[in-house]
Design an enzyme around this catalytic site. Structure first.
Site, PDB file in Angstrom:
ATOM      1  N   GLU A 160      35.782   2.707 -13.111  1.00 57.37           N
ATOM      2  CA  GLU A 160      34.897   3.805 -12.738  1.00 57.37           C
ATOM      3  C   GLU A 160      33.466   3.319 -12.521  1.00 57.37           C
ATOM      4  O   GLU A 160      32.792   3.755 -11.582  1.00 57.37           O
ATOM      5  CB  GLU A 160      34.871   4.889 -13.832  1.00 57.37           C
ATOM      6  CG  GLU A 160      36.223   5.505 -14.114  1.00 57.37           C
ATOM      7  CD  GLU A 160      36.951   4.853 -15.285  1.00 57.37           C
ATOM      8  OE1 GLU A 160      37.617   5.579 -16.029  1.00 57.37           O
ATOM      9  OE2 GLU A 160      36.862   3.615 -15.436  1.00 57.37           O
ATOM     10  N   CYS A 174      32.154   5.834 -19.383  1.00 52.51           N
ATOM     11  CA  CYS A 174      32.303   6.165 -17.966  1.00 52.51           C
ATOM     12  C   CYS A 174      31.989   7.633 -17.708  1.00 52.51           C
ATOM     13  O   CYS A 174      31.371   7.971 -16.695  1.00 52.51           O
ATOM     14  CB  CYS A 174      33.705   5.810 -17.487  1.00 52.51           C
ATOM     15  SG  CYS A 174      33.998   4.022 -17.456  1.00 52.51           S
TER      16      CYS A 174
END
Length: 146
Positions: A58, A89
């Site tokens: 991510e 993330c």
């Protein structure tokens, strides 16, 4: 005419990235970021290769998308990721103001929901897309490691 650009279509692209990570000995998480049915970033975990605990799929996708768009906000973008984002993330996704997150398998132990993480209030969340395929790849990876 039927729209081929479904959540499953883009999750398959993220799963292809996860398979690349698997083949390279990385935890098999893959991600793509899409805007207007166009993939603007593809990524997978690089924590082993870069020796960097922040090199999650991510995070790589956020950076690549921001570079592509020429700005730090990902409004109008959708992240497809094979595993529920972790708290780190989720925090980065919060600040990016991404419009939508679609993930495959849940992470009951380290996912942002279990850790009390939050997303931006305007971010739409969809879970369970191709969940079995995403979870199976992860289980196969750890079965080989042990």
């Amino acid at each position: 005419m039927e729209n081929i650009f479904t959540d499953e279509y883009f999750m398959k692209k993220a799963l292809q990235e996860a398979e690349v990570a698997f083949d390279r000995g990385e935890i098999p998480v893959g991600a793509v970021i899409v805007v207007e049915n166009r993939i603007i970033a593809r990524s997978h975990n690089l924590t082993e290769m870069l020796n960097d605990v922040t090199a999650h799929a991510e995070m790589q996708a956020i950076t690549a998308s921001a570079n592509f768009l020429g700005g730090k906000y990902l409004k109008g973008c959708t992240l497809y990721v094979t595993l529920e984002p972790c708290q780190m993330c989720a925090g980065a996704l919060y600040w990016s103001q991404i419009s939508k997150i679609v993930y495959g398998a849940s992470d009951e132990h380290r996912g942002f929901r279990a850790m009390g993480g939050k997303l931006h209030p305007k971010t739409e969340l969809v879970s369970g897309i191709m969940e079995n395929e995403c979870a199976t790849l992860m289980k196969d990876f750890f079965r080989r490691k042990r």
